[in-house]
Design a protein around this motif. Structure first.
Motif, short mmCIF file in Angstrom:
data_model
loop_
_atom_site.label_atom_id
_atom_site.label_comp_id
_atom_site.label_asym_id
_atom_site.label_seq_id
_atom_site.Cartn_x
_atom_site.Cartn_y
_atom_site.Cartn_z
N UNK A 229 1.00 -1.19 0.01
CA UNK A 229 0.09 0.08 0.01
C UNK A 229 0.85 1.24 0.04
N UNK A 230 0.62 2.38 -0.89
CA UNK A 230 1.24 3.50 -0.98
C UNK A 230 0.33 4.63 -0.42
N UNK A 231 0.46 4.52 0.91
CA UNK A 231 -0.56 5.41 1.78
C UNK A 231 -1.19 6.86 1.10
N UNK A 232 -0.04 7.50 0.44
CA UNK A 232 -0.35 9.01 0.20
C UNK A 232 -1.12 8.85 -1.24
N UNK A 233 -1.26 7.80 -1.99
CA UNK A 233 -1.92 7.80 -3.18
C UNK A 233 -3.07 7.11 -3.28
N UNK A 234 -4.04 7.55 -4.39
CA UNK A 234 -5.19 7.13 -4.52
C UNK A 234 -5.35 5.88 -5.54
N UNK A 235 -6.55 5.95 -6.43
CA UNK A 235 -6.96 4.88 -7.08
C UNK A 235 -5.97 4.97 -8.38
N UNK A 236 -5.38 5.84 -8.80
CA UNK A 236 -4.53 5.74 -10.13
C UNK A 236 -3.00 5.48 -9.69
N UNK A 237 -2.85 5.51 -8.03
CA UNK A 237 -1.33 5.21 -7.78
C UNK A 237 -0.33 6.18 -8.70
N UNK A 238 0.69 5.62 -9.09
CA UNK A 238 1.60 6.53 -9.81
C UNK A 238 1.76 6.32 -11.18
N UNK A 239 0.67 5.79 -11.77
CA UNK A 239 0.63 5.38 -13.29
C UNK A 239 1.25 6.60 -13.93
N UNK A 240 0.85 7.91 -13.62
CA UNK A 240 0.90 8.94 -14.47
C UNK A 240 2.25 9.72 -14.31
N UNK A 241 3.29 8.98 -13.07
CA UNK A 241 4.65 9.41 -12.82
C UNK A 241 5.51 9.12 -13.88
N UNK A 276 13.88 1.49 -0.27
CA UNK A 276 13.71 2.25 -1.68
C UNK A 276 12.26 2.31 -1.91
N UNK A 277 11.40 2.23 -0.94
CA UNK A 277 10.09 2.52 -1.04
C UNK A 277 9.32 3.26 -0.17
N UNK A 278 9.92 4.50 0.12
CA UNK A 278 9.24 5.51 1.08
C UNK A 278 7.68 5.44 0.91
N UNK A 279 7.00 5.68 2.07
CA UNK A 279 5.73 5.66 1.96
C UNK A 279 4.93 4.52 1.78
N UNK A 280 5.41 3.49 1.68
CA UNK A 280 4.88 2.19 1.41
C UNK A 280 4.60 1.46 2.96
N UNK A 281 3.53 0.71 2.67
CA UNK A 281 3.72 -0.42 3.93
C UNK A 281 3.26 -1.61 3.30
N UNK A 282 3.80 -2.71 3.75
CA UNK A 282 3.61 -3.99 3.11
C UNK A 282 3.29 -5.17 4.17
#
Length: 287
Positions: A229-241, A276-282
């Motif tokens: 889970x990338x907590x700060x992102x919503x339904x489109x995640x980072x697809x546009x980055x 290497x995955x700041x903001x993530x939880x697993x």
């Protein structure tokens, strides 16, 4: 002489038709950041899909061995992967061949049409046939025993639906979870039909699929499962980055582990090695 020249010309055209598979293509983000510059291509025998692949499949396969295969379903179960192309091109540039539902597009159509989950299995059948065809660029260069199904949102439901197929070795659901819904043929009963490891990659609570992904994770009790889970992102995640952002990298950690046997990549999921995955939880279970 004229007749001979005409016959030679026809022979050359025939040979070109037999061996030239790509009829249209484009480059996403200069081929993405991996070691094998990627293209998005329309294959003559598969016009309603896009193949994201290393431009030089031969060189990539020589360096990597046979390339793992991914079939991909789009958000909204739509017939275009253009909103996901940065992630797909990035993964392809790391030595994967991805067959995504929907024809090649350069702009987003105002009303994309809907697709069927079975199209993912049609893609598996096509690439398997290509792997056996001596005239194909994919002949003996793709690993038909290392196939993943992957999809975003409604495409994730399509992925869940086809994941019972024995040809699918692992699955990734982006911004997706079935919960108590029925979508694209999938339902909570589909969770009991899984036979391979599955990963959910979602945004945080603002992702409409977040709660369902959590519920699916809790319900899965027959196969290994991970929830990232990338907590700060919503339904489109980072697809546009750029290069698909950290969604690309999280997916690659899973794919490299599951399909390329790179066990060092398992630490992201099993040891919560998220430097290497700041903001993530697993979290993960049943491994």
């Amino acid at each position: 002489m004229k007749k001979t020249t005409t016959l030679l010309l026809l022979l050359c055209v025939s040979m070109a038709t037999a061996f030239a598979q790509i009829v249209d293509s484009k480059v996403v983000e200069n081929g993405s950041s991996g070691p094998y510059k990627a293209i998005a291509a329309t294959e003559a025998s598969l016009p309603n899909y896009v193949v994201y692949r290393p431009k030089d499949v031969k060189a990539a396969a020589k360096a990597e061995g046979k390339l793992p295969i991914i079939v991909f379903g789009n958000g909204g179960c739509s017939n275009t992967s253009i909103t996901h192309e940065k992630v797909l091109s990035e993964i392809a540039s790391r030595g994967y061949v991805i067959v995504a539902i929907g024809p090649l597009a350069r702009t987003l159509a105002p009303k994309p049409t809907s697709t069927e989950s079975s199209m993912l299995l049609d893609a598996v059948t096509w690439i398997t046939a290509q792997s056996k065809d001596k005239k194909s660029e994919y002949y003996q260069r793709v690993a038909t025993d290392k196939i993943a199904a992957m999809g975003q949102s409604c495409g994730g439901a399509q992925t869940l639906y086809v994941s019972s197929d024995p040809r699918i070795k692992t699955s990734i659901l982006f911004n997706a979870g079935i919960g108590n819904m029925t979508m694209a043929g999938a339902s909570k009963a589909s969770l009991q039909q899984l036979h391979g490891p599955i990963a959910y990659i979602v945004g945080g609570p603002s992702d409409i699929a977040y709660a369902n992904a959590e519920l699916d994770y809790d319900r899965i009790d027959t196969v290994p499962v991970a929830l990232a889970t990338l907590t700060a992102k919503g339904h489109m995640g980072t697809f546009d980055e750029a290069f698909g952002g950290s969604f690309s990298q999280m997916a690659l950690a899973w794919l490299d582990w599951q399909l390329k046997g790179k066990n060092s990549r398992s630490t992201v999921f099993l040891d919560k090695d998220l430097g290497k995955f700041p903001g993530w939880s697993v979290k993960a279970k049943r491994f």
